[in-house]
Every structure is written in structure tokens, then in C-alpha cells.
Design a protein around this motif. Structure first.
Motif, short mmCIF file in Angstrom:
data_model
loop_
_atom_site.label_atom_id
_atom_site.label_comp_id
_atom_site.label_asym_id
_atom_site.label_seq_id
_atom_site.Cartn_x
_atom_site.Cartn_y
_atom_site.Cartn_z
N CYS A 23 11.57 13.82 2.17
CA CYS A 23 10.89 15.08 1.81
C CYS A 23 10.85 15.25 0.29
O CYS A 23 11.85 15.05 -0.40
CB CYS A 23 11.63 16.25 2.44
N LEU A 24 9.71 15.64 -0.21
CA LEU A 24 9.50 15.81 -1.65
C LEU A 24 10.34 16.95 -2.21
O LEU A 24 10.64 16.99 -3.39
CB LEU A 24 8.01 16.09 -1.88
N LEU A 25 10.71 17.89 -1.37
CA LEU A 25 11.47 19.05 -1.85
C LEU A 25 12.98 18.88 -1.72
O LEU A 25 13.72 19.22 -2.62
CB LEU A 25 11.04 20.32 -1.10
N CYS A 26 13.45 18.35 -0.60
CA CYS A 26 14.90 18.31 -0.39
C CYS A 26 15.46 16.91 -0.26
O CYS A 26 16.67 16.73 -0.26
CB CYS A 26 15.28 19.15 0.82
N GLY A 27 14.61 15.91 -0.11
CA GLY A 27 15.10 14.54 -0.01
C GLY A 27 15.53 14.13 1.39
O GLY A 27 15.92 12.99 1.61
N GLU A 28 15.46 15.05 2.36
CA GLU A 28 15.82 14.71 3.74
C GLU A 28 14.78 13.75 4.32
O GLU A 28 13.63 13.73 3.88
CB GLU A 28 15.85 15.98 4.61
N ALA A 29 15.19 12.99 5.34
CA ALA A 29 14.27 12.04 5.96
C ALA A 29 13.14 12.79 6.66
O ALA A 29 13.35 13.85 7.26
CB ALA A 29 15.02 11.19 6.97
N THR A 30 11.92 12.30 6.52
CA THR A 30 10.79 12.86 7.24
C THR A 30 10.13 11.72 8.00
O THR A 30 10.43 10.56 7.76
CB THR A 30 9.75 13.47 6.28
N ARG A 94 3.90 21.89 -11.83
CA ARG A 94 4.20 20.48 -12.15
C ARG A 94 2.98 19.59 -11.91
O ARG A 94 2.75 18.63 -12.63
CB ARG A 94 5.38 20.00 -11.31
N PHE A 95 2.22 19.94 -10.91
CA PHE A 95 0.99 19.21 -10.63
C PHE A 95 0.00 19.39 -11.78
O PHE A 95 -0.51 18.43 -12.35
CB PHE A 95 0.44 19.73 -9.29
N ASP A 105 -1.32 16.30 -4.10
CA ASP A 105 -1.68 15.68 -2.84
C ASP A 105 -0.96 16.37 -1.67
O ASP A 105 -1.55 16.63 -0.62
CB ASP A 105 -1.33 14.19 -2.89
N LEU A 106 0.31 16.72 -1.90
CA LEU A 106 1.08 17.43 -0.87
C LEU A 106 0.42 18.78 -0.57
O LEU A 106 0.17 19.11 0.58
CB LEU A 106 2.52 17.64 -1.35
N SER A 109 -2.93 18.50 1.11
CA SER A 109 -2.78 18.09 2.52
C SER A 109 -2.32 19.26 3.39
O SER A 109 -2.76 19.41 4.53
CB SER A 109 -1.77 16.95 2.63
N LEU A 110 -1.42 20.09 2.83
CA LEU A 110 -0.95 21.27 3.59
C LEU A 110 -2.10 22.25 3.81
O LEU A 110 -2.25 22.83 4.89
CB LEU A 110 0.19 21.96 2.86
N LEU A 111 -2.92 22.43 2.77
CA LEU A 111 -4.08 23.32 2.90
C LEU A 111 -5.07 22.75 3.92
O LEU A 111 -5.60 23.50 4.76
CB LEU A 111 -4.75 23.50 1.53
#
Ligand SMILES: [Zn+2]
Ligand SMILES: [Zn+2]
Length: 242
Positions: A23-30, A94-95, A105-106, A109-111
């Protein structure tokens, strides 16, 4: 692990680059996405938007917000699924200002995911038009954030994307310090559109603030034949009063 209080840092961006399944925000596996389900769930949703301008309302409302009742916007409606607050504001910053295109891109994609699940085929416009930057500003930045956000949306919805016919023909000073009336004056004559516009179009931008840019573009598109003009943004900045 939820991301609520701190902005994504370079470490998490690096994690994403080195381990794309994180995950781009928390680093957990996605699985195959750039954001985990918990972080996506935790994004500040615009739950009760004004049906015209997407201003967040205290409760679901059948009528427009006070500002729209006072002055009906030229565009049919604004779609902005999230509020301009943490962490969406930091991702956009940041983008846009640090050139971290992965965040764009994130968000695009969410939109795209939001729009593809809420709009039927018949509700999709004939064309998506990203808000253009003046060529000098685009050269300095290296990209147009609205165009980058529009790419995944156009692809997912299978709607044509056009970034050349709508142009910013006059450089305008930054709008941030100006009030609504001054913003309108500042933007007059800033855009042009070449050719005939389809009847139903969507203007794409990153954040909806006062709507003065979208309104000026809508005036230009209306003169070119557009009848139903929507504005699609990632986030809605909360107006001070409504
Ligand atoms: Zn996460
Ligand atoms: Zn409104």
C-alpha cells in the motif's frame, strides 16, 4: 494499518517502488492495487455533497446548498468523491508540486473506480476535457495534473479524452490569494475551445475550490455547443460558508 494523521513520506513512496504489492500509504501488503482496503476506506469521503457543486452538506439534501440556490452554477453538477483533507490533500500536493506521478495515478484510478460504479453507460459524457495549464506553466511543471488524473478515468469509462482543443490562451496569476469576484475577473478570456463540442462533456480537475475556473471553461464550452457540462475532481475543498 490505517493512515490518518501523517502524510505519506518518501519512505512509503520508496516502498511502493521497491515492492509494488504494498500500500502506498501504509506499506501493508495489497493484492493488485496501490492502496490497501483499510486505507481506501479511511479516505475522507464527501458523503453528502450538494447536488450541484458538491459542497459537503451536514445531511443528504434534495435541494442545492445556499450558494447554489443564490446563484445557479453554469455547470450541471460537480462530482468530487473525497474532501480536500488528510491524506488526500498531501497526496495531491506531492503529485502536483513534487512530481510524484504515482500518487496521481493512484488518485486518478480511485476516481475512475468511483465513476465507473456510480455512472451508467447512458450517464457518461461524450468527451473528457482536462483543465489546461498555460503552456509556460506546463513546461515548468513538466506535466498537467488534470490530464494525468483524466487518463485512468477515460480508459476505465471508455470515454474519449481531449487535451488539445481546450486551451489556456492567457497566463493568469495564481488564484489562491483572490476572492471569488477577483478570480472571475482574473480568468476572463483565459480559455479557448477549437471546433464543436459534444452536448455532454466533463471538465476534469484535481480540486474543486470556488468553481471559478470550471465556470469560465463552461462558458467557453457552452458557446461551442455543450449543453450538459459536468466537473469531475478528486476532492472538494470545503467552502467557508454555505
Ligand atoms: Zn494501507
Ligand atoms: Zn452547491
Amino acid at each position: 494499518m490505517l493512515f490518518t494523521s501523517r502524510p505519506p513520506n518518501q519512505l512509503t513512496a520508496l516502498i511502493q517502488r521497491l515492492w509494488p504489492g504494498r500500500c502506498l500509504l501504509c506499506g501493508e501488503a495489497t493484492t493488485n492495487k496501490r492502496i490497501c482496503a483499510a486505507c481506501q476506506q479511511d479516505l475522507p469521503r464527501n458523503h453528502c455533497p450538494c447536488p450541484h457543486c458538491a459542497q459537503p452538506m451536514p445531511a443528504p439534501a434534495a435541494t442545492a446548498c445556499a450558494a447554489c440556490l443564490h446563484r445557479t452554477p453554469i455547470f450541471s453538477r460537480v462530482i468530487a468523491p473525497w474532501i480536500y483533507a488528510l491524506p488526500v490533500d498531501h497526496l495531491l500536493h506531492r503529485f502536483k508540486y513534487h512530481g510524484q506521478l504515482g500518487y496521481g495515478d493512484l488518485l486518478g484510478s480511485l476516481l475512475a473506480e468511483h465513476l465507473s460504479t456510480t455512472l451508467t453507460e447512458a450517464q457518461r459524457p461524450g468527451l473528457i476535457l482536462p483543465v489546461p495549464l498555460h503552456p509556460a506553466r506546463q513546461r515548468r511543471r513538466g506535466f498537467n495534473q488534470a490530464l494525468e488524473l483524466a487518463r485512468p478515468v477515460a480508459q476505465r469509462l471508455n470515454v474519449p479524452l481531449e487535451s488539445r482543443r481546450l486551451r489556456r490562451i492567457r497566463a493568469t496569476p495564481e488564484q489562491v490569494q483572490l476572492n471569488a469576484r477577483a478570480r472571475r475577473r482574473n480568468l476572463r478570456g483565459a480559455f479557448s475551445f477549437r471546433g464543436t463540442c459534444p452536448a455532454h462533456v466533463a471538465i476534469m480537475d484535481d480540486v474543486f475550490t470556488t468553481g471559478s475556473t470550471a465556470a469560465e471553461i463552461a462558458r467557453v464550452l457552452r458557446r461551442a455547443g455543450a449543453e450538459r457540462i459536468e466537473v469531475w475532481c478528486v476532492a472538494r475543498a470545503i467552502a467557508k460558508t454555505f
